[in-house]
Design a protein around this motif. Structure first.
Motif, PDB file in Angstrom:
ATOM      1  N   LEU A 154      29.718  46.455 -48.855  1.00 57.18           N
ATOM      2  CA  LEU A 154      29.204  45.447 -47.918  1.00 57.18           C
ATOM      3  C   LEU A 154      30.183  44.292 -47.730  1.00 57.18           C
ATOM      4  N   SER A 155      31.036  44.059 -48.707  1.00 60.23           N
ATOM      5  CA  SER A 155      31.974  42.934 -48.650  1.00 60.23           C
ATOM      6  C   SER A 155      33.224  43.225 -47.829  1.00 60.23           C
ATOM      7  N   MET A 156      33.422  44.460 -47.424  1.00 63.28           N
ATOM      8  CA  MET A 156      34.665  44.819 -46.743  1.00 63.28           C
ATOM      9  C   MET A 156      34.811  44.165 -45.371  1.00 63.28           C
ATOM     10  N   ASP A 157      33.714  43.988 -44.638  1.00 63.96           N
ATOM     11  CA  ASP A 157      33.809  43.262 -43.362  1.00 63.96           C
ATOM     12  C   ASP A 157      34.278  41.827 -43.605  1.00 63.96           C
ATOM     13  N   ALA A 158      33.656  41.176 -44.598  1.00 67.41           N
ATOM     14  CA  ALA A 158      34.037  39.801 -44.928  1.00 67.41           C
ATOM     15  C   ALA A 158      35.484  39.753 -45.416  1.00 67.41           C
ATOM     16  N   PHE A 159      35.882  40.756 -46.187  1.00 69.20           N
ATOM     17  CA  PHE A 159      37.266  40.834 -46.673  1.00 69.20           C
ATOM     18  C   PHE A 159      38.237  40.893 -45.500  1.00 69.20           C
ATOM     19  N   ALA A 160      37.918  41.736 -44.520  1.00 71.88           N
ATOM     20  CA  ALA A 160      38.798  41.894 -43.363  1.00 71.88           C
ATOM     21  C   ALA A 160      38.908  40.589 -42.568  1.00 71.88           C
ATOM     22  N   VAL A 215      36.216  27.663 -49.321  1.00 71.47           N
ATOM     23  CA  VAL A 215      35.206  27.423 -48.282  1.00 71.47           C
ATOM     24  C   VAL A 215      34.837  28.731 -47.584  1.00 71.47           C
ATOM     25  N   ILE A 216      35.833  29.507 -47.223  1.00 76.39           N
ATOM     26  CA  ILE A 216      35.582  30.792 -46.571  1.00 76.39           C
ATOM     27  C   ILE A 216      34.792  31.710 -47.506  1.00 76.39           C
ATOM     28  N   ALA A 217      35.201  31.793 -48.756  1.00 76.86           N
ATOM     29  CA  ALA A 217      34.522  32.652 -49.739  1.00 76.86           C
ATOM     30  C   ALA A 217      33.084  32.190 -49.971  1.00 76.86           C
ATOM     31  N   PHE A 218      32.863  30.882 -49.977  1.00 74.39           N
ATOM     32  CA  PHE A 218      31.510  30.345 -50.172  1.00 74.39           C
ATOM     33  C   PHE A 218      30.590  30.747 -49.007  1.00 74.39           C
ATOM     34  N   PHE A 219      31.077  30.623 -47.805  1.00 76.57           N
ATOM     35  CA  PHE A 219      30.281  31.019 -46.634  1.00 76.57           C
ATOM     36  C   PHE A 219      29.943  32.513 -46.690  1.00 76.57           C
ATOM     37  N   PHE A 220      30.970  33.345 -46.859  1.00 74.12           N
ATOM     38  CA  PHE A 220      30.731  34.788 -46.864  1.00 74.12           C
ATOM     39  C   PHE A 220      29.869  35.211 -48.052  1.00 74.12           C
ATOM     40  N   GLY A 221      30.161  34.701 -49.225  1.00 74.26           N
ATOM     41  CA  GLY A 221      29.374  35.047 -50.412  1.00 74.26           C
ATOM     42  C   GLY A 221      27.939  34.575 -50.301  1.00 74.26           C
ATOM     43  N   GLY A 222      27.737  33.374 -49.778  1.00 73.28           N
ATOM     44  CA  GLY A 222      26.386  32.838 -49.619  1.00 73.28           C
ATOM     45  C   GLY A 222      25.540  33.658 -48.664  1.00 73.28           C
ATOM     46  N   PHE A 223      26.107  34.018 -47.532  1.00 73.35           N
ATOM     47  CA  PHE A 223      25.347  34.817 -46.567  1.00 73.35           C
ATOM     48  C   PHE A 223      25.152  36.253 -47.041  1.00 73.35           C
ATOM     49  N   GLN A 224      26.148  36.794 -47.734  1.00 73.28           N
ATOM     50  CA  GLN A 224      25.993  38.145 -48.271  1.00 73.28           C
ATOM     51  C   GLN A 224      24.905  38.177 -49.352  1.00 73.28           C
ATOM     52  N   ASN A 243      36.547  25.605 -38.981  1.00 72.99           N
ATOM     53  CA  ASN A 243      35.519  25.420 -37.979  1.00 72.99           C
ATOM     54  C   ASN A 243      34.220  25.966 -38.581  1.00 72.99           C
ATOM     55  N   TYR A 244      33.328  25.063 -39.003  1.00 67.13           N
ATOM     56  CA  TYR A 244      32.117  25.472 -39.711  1.00 67.13           C
ATOM     57  C   TYR A 244      31.177  26.287 -38.823  1.00 67.13           C
ATOM     58  N   ARG A 245      31.133  26.003 -37.559  1.00 68.03           N
ATOM     59  CA  ARG A 245      30.298  26.789 -36.647  1.00 68.03           C
ATOM     60  C   ARG A 245      30.823  28.231 -36.571  1.00 68.03           C
ATOM     61  N   GLU A 246      32.128  28.366 -36.439  1.00 65.17           N
ATOM     62  CA  GLU A 246      32.730  29.697 -36.411  1.00 65.17           C
ATOM     63  C   GLU A 246      32.495  30.432 -37.730  1.00 65.17           C
ATOM     64  N   LEU A 247      32.656  29.736 -38.851  1.00 61.08           N
ATOM     65  CA  LEU A 247      32.414  30.362 -40.157  1.00 61.08           C
ATOM     66  C   LEU A 247      30.957  30.800 -40.298  1.00 61.08           C
ATOM     67  N   PHE A 248      30.034  30.007 -39.781  1.00 60.71           N
ATOM     68  CA  PHE A 248      28.618  30.363 -39.808  1.00 60.71           C
ATOM     69  C   PHE A 248      28.393  31.661 -39.031  1.00 60.71           C
ATOM     70  N   VAL A 249      28.932  31.728 -37.818  1.00 58.50           N
ATOM     71  CA  VAL A 249      28.759  32.917 -36.979  1.00 58.50           C
ATOM     72  C   VAL A 249      29.417  34.133 -37.629  1.00 58.50           C
ATOM     73  N   LEU A 250      30.625  33.965 -38.150  1.00 56.74           N
ATOM     74  CA  LEU A 250      31.309  35.069 -38.819  1.00 56.74           C
ATOM     75  C   LEU A 250      30.543  35.524 -40.061  1.00 56.74           C
ATOM     76  N   SER A 251      29.990  34.574 -40.795  1.00 58.71           N
ATOM     77  CA  SER A 251      29.226  34.897 -42.004  1.00 58.71           C
ATOM     78  C   SER A 251      27.969  35.683 -41.672  1.00 58.71           C
ATOM     79  N   VAL A 252      27.270  35.272 -40.631  1.00 53.76           N
ATOM     80  CA  VAL A 252      26.074  36.003 -40.206  1.00 53.76           C
ATOM     81  C   VAL A 252      26.478  37.396 -39.728  1.00 53.76           C
ATOM     82  N   ALA A 253      27.509  37.454 -38.900  1.00 50.67           N
ATOM     83  CA  ALA A 253      27.935  38.739 -38.329  1.00 50.67           C
ATOM     84  C   ALA A 253      28.367  39.732 -39.407  1.00 50.67           C
ATOM     85  N   VAL A 279      34.206  36.702 -54.361  1.00 54.98           N
ATOM     86  CA  VAL A 279      35.492  37.051 -54.985  1.00 54.98           C
ATOM     87  C   VAL A 279      36.370  37.838 -54.010  1.00 54.98           C
ATOM     88  N   ILE A 280      35.770  38.813 -53.329  1.00 60.01           N
ATOM     89  CA  ILE A 280      36.543  39.656 -52.413  1.00 60.01           C
ATOM     90  C   ILE A 280      37.025  38.860 -51.204  1.00 60.01           C
TER      91      ILE A 280
END
Length: 188
Positions: A11-17, A36-45, A102-112, A144-145
């Motif tokens: 599941l983490s591979m999309d976020a990794f990419a 910051v990027i890892a926190f967004f992706f890890g939190g949403f995952q 860009n926190y809005r972009e990170l939010f959208v990427l994290s959800v996606a 981590v990933i």
């Protein structure tokens, strides 16, 4: 626990990419940016499987006789989506870089990148998987990933991005197949 860890990695591979793509913009490693990027992706995952689990629990009694088929189909579709996305992306031009956070972009990427984890959460409900453990493992793995993805992106560029998505998709399909074969009595 091994299956859960493999699901978390898959599941983490999309976020990794995506994190690798963000790392490509860096001339030198910026650890604060990576965290910051890892926190967004890890939190949403971590959050999305819980939401999926809550949805799945509402309907588990009605679909219990089909749960192994649903798990197989959901995990296979998620895996195929990742593989198709990697295939399509392989032949497109890279987007221009923007080093600002860009926190809005990170939010959208994290959800996606965590929609797949929502679907996996439904599967966890059907298989009676403890959701707190699953969310913790998935969120930690994604953190981590993703952190590693930013660093690797900065160091190595896009060479591994597509391969990571192929690998993650393949792992999810194989886990779905294993669940199906176990419930059908073919694997023990």
């Amino acid at each position: 626990m091994l299956e859960l860890t493999l699901i978390a990695v898959g599941l983490s591979m999309d976020a990794f990419a995506v994190a690798m793509g963000k790392g490509l913009c860096m001339r030198k490693i910026q650890y604060g940016y990576a965290v910051v990027i890892a926190f967004f992706f890890g939190g949403f995952q971590a959050l999305m499987p819980v939401l999926g689990w809550l949805l799945g629990r509402q309907f588990s009694a009605q679909i219990e006789s089909l749960d192994h088929w649903i798990a197989f189909v959901l995990l296979s579709l998620i895996g195929l989506k990742m593989i198709w996305g990697a295939y399509r992306e392989k032949n497109t031009e890279a987007e221009p870089c923007d080093l600002t956070i860009n926190y809005r972009e990170l939010f959208v990427l994290s959800v996606a990148t965590s929609i797949d984890a929502l679907a996996a959460g439904v599967t966890f409900a059907l298989l009676h998987t403890p959701i707190a453990l699953a969310a913790a493992v998935i969120g930690s793995a994604a953190f981590v990933i993703s952190f590693g993805g930013v660093i690797i992106g900065q160091m190595f560029g896009v060479r591994f991005k597509t391969k990571a998505e192929y690998f993650g998709g393949g792992v999810l399909i194989l886990i779905g197949l294993k669940i199906l074969l176990e419930h059908l009595g073919i694997l023990f």
